[in-house]
Design an enzyme around this catalytic site. Structure first.
Site, mmCIF file in Angstrom:
data_model
loop_
_atom_site.group_PDB
_atom_site.id
_atom_site.type_symbol
_atom_site.label_atom_id
_atom_site.label_comp_id
_atom_site.label_asym_id
_atom_site.label_seq_id
_atom_site.Cartn_x
_atom_site.Cartn_y
_atom_site.Cartn_z
ATOM 1 N N GLU A 182 0.833 -1.215 0.000
ATOM 2 C CA GLU A 182 0.000 0.000 0.000
ATOM 3 C C GLU A 182 0.867 1.264 0.000
ATOM 4 O OE1 GLU A 182 -2.847 -0.415 3.223
ATOM 5 O OE2 GLU A 182 -4.177 -1.520 1.918
ATOM 6 N N GLU A 374 -5.526 -8.176 -0.997
ATOM 7 C CA GLU A 374 -6.164 -7.946 0.307
ATOM 8 C C GLU A 374 -7.623 -7.600 0.085
ATOM 9 O OE1 GLU A 374 -4.578 -5.226 3.242
ATOM 10 O OE2 GLU A 374 -2.526 -5.771 2.704
HETATM 11 C C1 BG6 Z 1 -4.354 -2.700 4.849
HETATM 12 C C2 BG6 Z 1 -3.011 -3.193 5.298
HETATM 13 O O1 BG6 Z 1 -4.315 -1.328 5.036
HETATM 14 O O2 BG6 Z 1 -5.500 -3.066 5.510
HETATM 15 C C3 BG6 Z 1 -3.045 -4.269 6.338
HETATM 16 O O3 BG6 Z 1 -2.175 -3.547 4.232
HETATM 17 C C4 BG6 Z 1 -4.208 -4.026 7.269
HETATM 18 O O4 BG6 Z 1 -1.804 -4.287 6.973
HETATM 19 C C5 BG6 Z 1 -5.505 -4.096 6.467
HETATM 20 O O5 BG6 Z 1 -4.243 -4.892 8.342
HETATM 21 C C6 BG6 Z 1 -6.769 -3.994 7.262
HETATM 22 O O6 BG6 Z 1 -6.721 -2.885 8.107
HETATM 23 P P1 BG6 Z 1 -6.963 -3.021 9.669
HETATM 24 O O7 BG6 Z 1 -6.673 -1.705 10.229
HETATM 25 O O8 BG6 Z 1 -8.369 -3.437 9.839
HETATM 26 O O9 BG6 Z 1 -5.989 -4.063 10.114
#
Ligand code: BG6
Length: 476
Positions: A182, A374
């Site tokens: 990201e 993701e």
């Molecule tokens: C993304 C990241 O921003 O979202 C992860 O690459 C992160 O590291 C994921 O965990 C989800 O966000 P959060 O804050 O719910 O863990």
């Protein structure tokens, strides 16, 4: 059951990151990283944003990364669970400071290399391809203290040495690589994103974009080195994705949304197309930014990535009147609340069609294969009296997003694979909570660090297993 829209070699799996899962924060010769200094609790946000400097640990704070989910010691058990679901890909990151504890050494830490060799070999044993991020929100603390992290051009040298070490040490085990997780989050969360803290009188925009220039150079050089070490290596960039919708069809709102998209896509424009986009000149002028660019940098940036990877949790929304008081951060990027979609318990919009829209925009723009690395729903899970976790809400979120991805494939977009986020529960990056869970596997640990760390399969575990076995045809 419908016929599968997914290609036969589509990679199915899940994703984690070293800093949110491994724990063992000083074991095996590892050095301290930025994330190890970000506490849970009320000061978390100001530290993450680089407003408050926290270069050393305090006795009265709790740091969730120090134990994580103890993946460092339990990876064999965890990878076996991924294999049981039928994973063909597993995304994780290498902790830079396990390989170079300080970041500026000339010789790597053999124990760190051995750990990752064993872990990747464990994946390969089950026919799982590792997809490896070189830098996922963790910069060795020594580089932050001594060099000011990515504001300093010397970081390019440190990072490319680290990248070369990884490509050579894990050659034959890893062929799918991502440079920076990201990368656009550097703008929105400078300390957690890139180890940046600000000094009195700094032009923050100048600091952020100079650091960006260094990361873009480092990413391009790493891509070149990866191809030199092994032409089979495939390297991707990684965007915190999700299109901005205009709040209304008022032309000013449409323009605001376009500008917001560009702010994030700028990084990928460089990494995928090999040059600064035409709009940069005006934007930099307006922000008062003058970048220090050296002769030869333009040539370096021409080393473009092989594929474009991205995270997608939610779409975003912008208007010309947007400001700090009427917007909220969903996955760190500020957005207006979209009245047409539902939101998660943490206020992140739920918009599967937005995924199809985002994928179409990205393929139209880059013409490179996409990889959704993701996606997922952070939610509170309840263990019932029988010890089961019936996470139907998670199944429903994933089902709708996998359907949207299938639609995007049907639109003609080449998609390499899908790794849902946090396939095993881990520490949330934004809040540091364990209770914001994403996994198919439940981990017994709470927000204060209590619990046995025992792993339990959730209902979604069996559902995802069926999805993978049918190559995405059976989503029931
Ligand atoms: C993304 C990241 O921003 O979202 C992860 O690459 C992160 O590291 C994921 O965990 C989800 O966000 P959060 O804050 O719910 O863990």
């Amino acid at each position: 059951m419908n016929e599968s829209l997914f290609p036969k070699d589509f990679l199915w799996g899940g994703a984690i990151a070293a800093n949110q899962a491994e724990g063992a924060y000083l074991d095996g010769g590892k050095g301290l990283t930025t994330v190890d200094t970000i506490p849970h609790g009320k000061d978390r946000l100001s530290v993450k944003l680089g407003i408050e400097k926290r270069f050393s640990l305090r006795d009265d704070e709790y740091y969730p990364s120090h134990v994580g989910i103890d993946f460092y010691h339990r990876y064999k058990e965890d990878i076996a669970l991924m294999a049981e679901m039928g994973f063909t890909v597993f995304r994780t990151s290498i902790a830079w400071s396990r390989i170079y504890p300080n970041g500026d050494e000339l010789t790597p830490n053999a124990e760190g290399i051995a750990f990752y060799r064993d872990m990747f070999a464990e994946c390969k044993k089950y026919g799982i391809e590792p997809l490896v991020t070189l830098c996922h929100f963790d910069v060795p603390m020594h580089l932050v203290k001594e060099y000011g992290s990515w504001r300093n051009r010397k970081m390019v040298e440190f990072f490319t040495r680290y990248a070369r070490t990884c490509f050579e040490a894990f050659d034959g085990l890893v062929k799918y690589w991502l440079t920076f997780n990201e990368i656009n989050i550097l703008l929105h969360s400078p300390y957690s994103g890139a180890g940046l803290v600000f000094e009195e009188g700094d032009n923050k925009e100048q600091v952020k974009y100079q650091a960006t220039h260094h990361e873009l150079l480092a990413s391009a050089l790493a891509t070149k080195i990866a191809h030199e070490v092994n032409p089979e290596n495939q390297v991707g960039c990684m965007l915190a994705g999700g299109n901005f919708y205009p709040y209304s069809c008022k032309p000013e709102d449409v323009w605001a949304a376009l500008e917001k998209d560009r702010e994030n896509l700028f990084f990928i424009d460089v990494q995928a197309r090999g040059a600064y986009p035409s709009y940069t000149k005006r934007v930099f002028r307006e922000k008062g930014i003058t970048l220090e660019i050296e002769p030869g940098d333009d040539e370096i940036l021409k080393n473009t990535v092989d594929f474009v990877s991205f995270s997608y949790y939610a779409s975003r929304c912008a208007s010309a009147d947007m400001n700090d008081s009427n917007s909220n951060a969903a996955n760190i990027v500020k957005s207006l609340k979209n009245p047409h979609i539902q939101a998660s318990e943490w206020g992140w919009g739920i918009d599967p069609l937005g995924l199809r829209i985002t994928m179409n925009m990205m393929y139209d723009r880059y013409q490179k294969p996409l990889f959704l690395v993701e996606n997922g729903l952070g939610a509170k899970d309840v263990v019932n009296e029988q010890g089961e976790i019936n996470d139907d809400y998670r199944i429903s979120y994933l089902r709708e997003h996998i359907k949207a991805m299938a639609d995007a494939i049907d639109d003609g977009i080449p998609v390499m694979g899908y790794t849902s986020w946090g396939c095993i529960d881990l520490v949330a990056a934004s809040t540091g909570e364990m209770s914001k869970r994403y996994g198919f596997v439940y981990v017994d640990r709470d927000d204060q660090g209590n619990g046995t760390l025992v792993r339990t399969r959730k209902k979604s575990f069996y559902w995802y297993k069926k999805v993978i076995a049918s190559n995405g045809a059976d989503l029931s």
